[in-house]
Design an enzyme around this catalytic site. Structure first.
Site, PDB file in Angstrom:
ATOM      1  CB  THR A  34      -0.903  -0.006   1.253  1.00  0.00           C
ATOM      2  OG1 THR A  34      -1.429   1.293   1.464  1.00  0.00           O
ATOM      3  CG2 THR A  34      -0.123  -0.368   2.511  1.00  0.00           C
ATOM      4  CG  ASP A  35      -1.094   4.997  -1.064  1.00  0.00           C
ATOM      5  OD1 ASP A  35      -1.695   4.346  -0.172  1.00  0.00           O
ATOM      6  OD2 ASP A  35      -1.652   5.902  -1.712  1.00  0.00           O
ATOM      7  CD  GLU A  36      -3.569   3.272   4.074  1.00  0.00           C
ATOM      8  OE1 GLU A  36      -3.532   3.250   5.316  1.00  0.00           O
ATOM      9  OE2 GLU A  36      -4.592   3.025   3.410  1.00  0.00           O
ATOM     10  CE1 TYR A  58      -3.276  -2.793   5.616  1.00  0.00           C
ATOM     11  CE2 TYR A  58      -3.275  -0.444   5.110  1.00  0.00           C
ATOM     12  CZ  TYR A  58      -3.273  -1.760   4.685  1.00  0.00           C
ATOM     13  OH  TYR A  58      -3.249  -2.044   3.337  1.00  0.00           O
ATOM     14  CE  LYS A  81       0.211  -4.697   2.952  1.00  0.00           C
ATOM     15  NZ  LYS A  81      -0.139  -6.049   2.432  1.00  0.00           N
TER      16      LYS A  81
HETATM   17  P1  NAD Z   1      -9.441  -7.698   2.177  1.00  0.00           P
HETATM   18  O1  NAD Z   1      -9.466  -7.411   3.638  1.00  0.00           O
HETATM   19  O2  NAD Z   1     -10.658  -7.456   1.365  1.00  0.00           O
HETATM   20  O3  NAD Z   1      -9.020  -9.214   1.916  1.00  0.00           O
HETATM   21  C1  NAD Z   1      -8.003  -9.843   2.634  1.00  0.00           C
HETATM   22  C2  NAD Z   1      -8.114 -11.345   2.379  1.00  0.00           C
HETATM   23  O4  NAD Z   1      -7.042 -11.992   3.082  1.00  0.00           O
HETATM   24  C3  NAD Z   1      -9.420 -11.961   2.895  1.00  0.00           C
HETATM   25  O5  NAD Z   1      -9.949 -12.841   1.932  1.00  0.00           O
HETATM   26  C4  NAD Z   1      -8.989 -12.703   4.151  1.00  0.00           C
HETATM   27  O6  NAD Z   1      -9.806 -13.833   4.441  1.00  0.00           O
HETATM   28  C5  NAD Z   1      -7.567 -13.110   3.789  1.00  0.00           C
HETATM   29  N1  NAD Z   1      -6.741 -13.339   4.980  1.00  0.00           N
HETATM   30  C6  NAD Z   1      -6.620 -12.534   6.072  1.00  0.00           C
HETATM   31  N2  NAD Z   1      -5.811 -13.087   6.973  1.00  0.00           N
HETATM   32  C7  NAD Z   1      -5.390 -14.276   6.441  1.00  0.00           C
HETATM   33  C8  NAD Z   1      -4.526 -15.304   6.888  1.00  0.00           C
HETATM   34  N3  NAD Z   1      -3.941 -15.243   8.091  1.00  0.00           N
HETATM   35  N4  NAD Z   1      -4.330 -16.364   6.083  1.00  0.00           N
HETATM   36  C9  NAD Z   1      -4.927 -16.450   4.875  1.00  0.00           C
HETATM   37  N5  NAD Z   1      -5.765 -15.504   4.405  1.00  0.00           N
HETATM   38  C10 NAD Z   1      -5.982 -14.439   5.171  1.00  0.00           C
HETATM   39  O7  NAD Z   1      -8.206  -6.867   1.615  1.00  0.00           O
HETATM   40  P2  NAD Z   1      -8.020  -6.131   0.216  1.00  0.00           P
HETATM   41  O8  NAD Z   1      -8.583  -4.775   0.301  1.00  0.00           O
HETATM   42  O9  NAD Z   1      -8.452  -7.054  -0.871  1.00  0.00           O
HETATM   43  O10 NAD Z   1      -6.434  -5.987   0.200  1.00  0.00           O
HETATM   44  C11 NAD Z   1      -5.615  -7.018  -0.335  1.00  0.00           C
HETATM   45  C12 NAD Z   1      -4.157  -6.609  -0.229  1.00  0.00           C
HETATM   46  O11 NAD Z   1      -3.945  -5.388  -0.931  1.00  0.00           O
HETATM   47  C13 NAD Z   1      -3.686  -6.334   1.208  1.00  0.00           C
HETATM   48  O12 NAD Z   1      -2.377  -6.848   1.339  1.00  0.00           O
HETATM   49  C14 NAD Z   1      -3.701  -4.823   1.330  1.00  0.00           C
HETATM   50  O13 NAD Z   1      -2.738  -4.379   2.248  1.00  0.00           O
HETATM   51  C15 NAD Z   1      -3.354  -4.419  -0.092  1.00  0.00           C
HETATM   52  N6  NAD Z   1      -3.873  -3.106  -0.519  1.00  0.00           N
HETATM   53  C16 NAD Z   1      -5.188  -2.799  -0.366  1.00  0.00           C
HETATM   54  C17 NAD Z   1      -5.668  -1.565  -0.836  1.00  0.00           C
HETATM   55  C18 NAD Z   1      -7.128  -1.197  -0.729  1.00  0.00           C
HETATM   56  O14 NAD Z   1      -7.499  -0.069  -1.074  1.00  0.00           O
HETATM   57  N7  NAD Z   1      -8.000  -2.076  -0.298  1.00  0.00           N
HETATM   58  C19 NAD Z   1      -4.789  -0.663  -1.443  1.00  0.00           C
HETATM   59  C20 NAD Z   1      -3.429  -1.017  -1.590  1.00  0.00           C
HETATM   60  C21 NAD Z   1      -2.996  -2.257  -1.133  1.00  0.00           C
HETATM   61  P1  TYD Z   2     -10.791   3.780   4.223  1.00  0.00           P
HETATM   62  O1  TYD Z   2     -11.735   3.348   3.145  1.00  0.00           O
HETATM   63  O2  TYD Z   2     -10.881   3.144   5.559  1.00  0.00           O
HETATM   64  O3  TYD Z   2      -9.323   3.630   3.607  1.00  0.00           O
HETATM   65  P2  TYD Z   2      -7.888   4.096   4.230  1.00  0.00           P
HETATM   66  O4  TYD Z   2      -8.051   4.487   5.630  1.00  0.00           O
HETATM   67  O5  TYD Z   2      -7.083   2.852   4.078  1.00  0.00           O
HETATM   68  O6  TYD Z   2      -7.439   5.208   3.345  1.00  0.00           O
HETATM   69  O7  TYD Z   2     -10.951   5.350   4.425  1.00  0.00           O
HETATM   70  C1  TYD Z   2     -10.785   6.241   3.349  1.00  0.00           C
HETATM   71  C2  TYD Z   2     -10.903   7.647   3.904  1.00  0.00           C
HETATM   72  O8  TYD Z   2     -12.250   7.859   4.343  1.00  0.00           O
HETATM   73  C3  TYD Z   2     -10.022   7.910   5.118  1.00  0.00           C
HETATM   74  O9  TYD Z   2      -9.558   9.251   5.070  1.00  0.00           O
HETATM   75  C4  TYD Z   2     -10.971   7.749   6.302  1.00  0.00           C
HETATM   76  C5  TYD Z   2     -12.304   8.200   5.739  1.00  0.00           C
HETATM   77  N1  TYD Z   2     -13.513   7.547   6.303  1.00  0.00           N
HETATM   78  C6  TYD Z   2     -14.572   8.329   6.764  1.00  0.00           C
HETATM   79  O10 TYD Z   2     -14.534   9.580   6.737  1.00  0.00           O
HETATM   80  N2  TYD Z   2     -15.682   7.688   7.264  1.00  0.00           N
HETATM   81  C7  TYD Z   2     -15.775   6.330   7.329  1.00  0.00           C
HETATM   82  O11 TYD Z   2     -16.810   5.797   7.830  1.00  0.00           O
HETATM   83  C8  TYD Z   2     -14.684   5.537   6.833  1.00  0.00           C
HETATM   84  C9  TYD Z   2     -14.735   4.041   6.893  1.00  0.00           C
HETATM   85  C10 TYD Z   2     -13.567   6.196   6.324  1.00  0.00           C
END
Ligand code: NAD
Ligand code: TYD
Length: 364
Positions: A141-143, A168, A172
């Site tokens: 992630t960019d975070e 988180y 990461k």
């Molecule tokens: P998500 O929470 O939707 O899915 C995570 C998946 O991992 C789930 O299916 C869960 O069951 C599985 N999981 C969790 N713990 C596990 C374990 N111990 N063993 C096996 N499986 C396990 O997450 P996402 O949003 O699809 O993100 C996927 C990846 O991408 C993550 O690594 C996250 O850090 C990264 N990422 C997410 C975003 C975003 O905007 N969602 C952006 C950049 C990077």
């Molecule tokens: P989120 O979807 O949780 O992603 P991340 O924290 O990983 O960027 O949140 C996106 C943005 O929205 C973040 O600035 C927090 C804000 N947010 C709210 O204002 N209200 C909400 O209920 C949630 C879940 C997030």
């Protein structure tokens, strides 16, 4: 790769949001010329319904296992000639990490260590080099880069120092460092991608966009943290899936690539766009049209340590690999809302049970 040229992918976390979109993308692109083994322990965020359309394919296998379980993961490598690992599995929600950091360390750090170790053991040759063509992609992630100021000329680059703030992003960042250590120490064949916020089908409604869509349709309050002016750089999930595949196929090994949408928006702007788009897309006479309105917007207490702004300049991935975000936000949000309209049952199922408890605790 087997004799017929079929590559075997081990995808972790494939039942989650991005992982399931990636699996759909890969089967659409490669059909029967790849095999995918999806390893997922199915936490609250993992949902096999996301993969219904592929579960009967001969070239798809689901294994329920925890990535922290060394024996289970080693067994998968022992029984299959894995060519590619695409490692998504993680705890992914910042708010949950603030409440319960430990499981983030467990899954994101230890789980990544297990994945790296098992891949290394399976792919390493007696002279310490690695079998030809094997590749590990760590999805991050960019975070990890921390927070940018409110200055539209400031961006995260691959060279930006890590400065994570939430449990988180710290977990990461730690997992990224482990991957870097494997690359530096063993020349382990890997890449890291650091992507901005994704949105699209199958996203669990604890994240901003699906939460707002779901609440607005039900006439529930739309919780905005702080002043609503925090900025995120939103990318349609299919564009991310494509980037991951392109990095694995065309990227230089050992490199990090930032993946971003060039679509920075304040949270409040996102909410307003969702409300307008819902109004536009709901058919005349639909009773929900009456309550989808800005009146639902409710400012609530800010998230602790809330990062102000994320923004990626995806210059490197564009120059080296030719990837660019393709889906404009106006189009992506319509596709996402259309998907939620067509999948009301999915939303009902994932918001029953445990999620209800989480929601009440979180927003009480
Ligand atoms: P998500 O929470 O939707 O899915 C995570 C998946 O991992 C789930 O299916 C869960 O069951 C599985 N999981 C969790 N713990 C596990 C374990 N111990 N063993 C096996 N499986 C396990 O997450 P996402 O949003 O699809 O993100 C996927 C990846 O991408 C993550 O690594 C996250 O850090 C990264 N990422 C997410 C975003 C975003 O905007 N969602 C952006 C950049 C990077
Ligand atoms: P989120 O979807 O949780 O992603 P991340 O924290 O990983 O960027 O949140 C996106 C943005 O929205 C973040 O600035 C927090 C804000 N947010 C709210 O204002 N209200 C909400 O209920 C949630 C879940 C997030």
């Amino acid at each position: 790769m087997n004799k017929e040229g079929v590559k075997t992918y081990l995808v972790t976390g494939g039942a989650g949001f991005i992982g399931s979109n990636y699996i759909h993308y890969m089967f659409k692109k490669y059909g029967d010329t790849i095999r995918i083994i999806n390893v997922d322990v199915l936490t609250y965020a993992g949902n096999l319904e996301n993969l219904k359309a592929v579960e009967d394919r001969d070239n798809y296998t689901f294994v329920k296992a925890d990535i922290t379980d060394k024996e289970a993961i080693a067994k998968i490598f022992a029984e299959n000639d894995i060519d590619r690992v695409v490692h998504f599995a993680a705890e992914s929600h910042v708010d949950r990490s603030i409440r319960n950091p430990e499981v983030f360390v467990q899954t994101n750090v230890l789980g990544t260590a297990v994945m790296l170790n098992c891949a290394k053991a399976a792919w390493e040759l007696p002279d310490g080099s690695f079998k030809e063509g094997k590749k590990f992609l760590h999805v991050s992630t960019d975070e990890v880069y921390g927070s940018l100021p409110d200055d539209e000329n400031a961006f995260f680059y691959e060279t930006t120092p890590y400065d994570p703030h939430s449990p988180y992003s710290a977990s990461k960042a730690s997992s990224d460092m482990l991957v870097k250590a494997y690359m530096d120490t063993y020349k382990f064949p890997a890449n890291i991608t650091n992507c901005s916020n994704n949105y699209g089908p199958y996203q669990f409604p604890e994240k901003l966009i699906p939460l707002i869509i779901n609440n607005a349709l039900q006439g529930k309050k739309l919780p905005v943290y702080g002043d609503g002016k925090n900025v995120r750089d939103w990318l349609f999930v299919e564009d991310h899936a494509k980037a991951i595949d392109m990095v694995q196929e065309k990227g230089r090994l050992f490199e990090t690539y930032n993946v971003g949408g060039h679509n920075e928006k304040q949270n409040i702007q996102i909410i307003e766009i969702i409300l307008e788009t819902l109004q536009e897309m709901l058919p005349e006479g639909d009773p929900r049209k009456a309550h989808v309105s800005k009146d639902l917007i409710t400012y609530v207490e800010d998230r602790k340590g809330h990062d102000r702004r994320y923004a990626i300049a995806p210059d490197k991935i564009k120059a080296e690999i030719g990837w660019e975000p393709e889906t404009m936000f106006a189009e992506g949000i319509k596709k996402t809302i259309a998907w939620f309209f067509e999948n009301e049952e999915w939303m009902k199922n994932v918001t029953s049970g445990d999620y209800q408890k989480y929601y009440e605790e979180m927003y009480k």
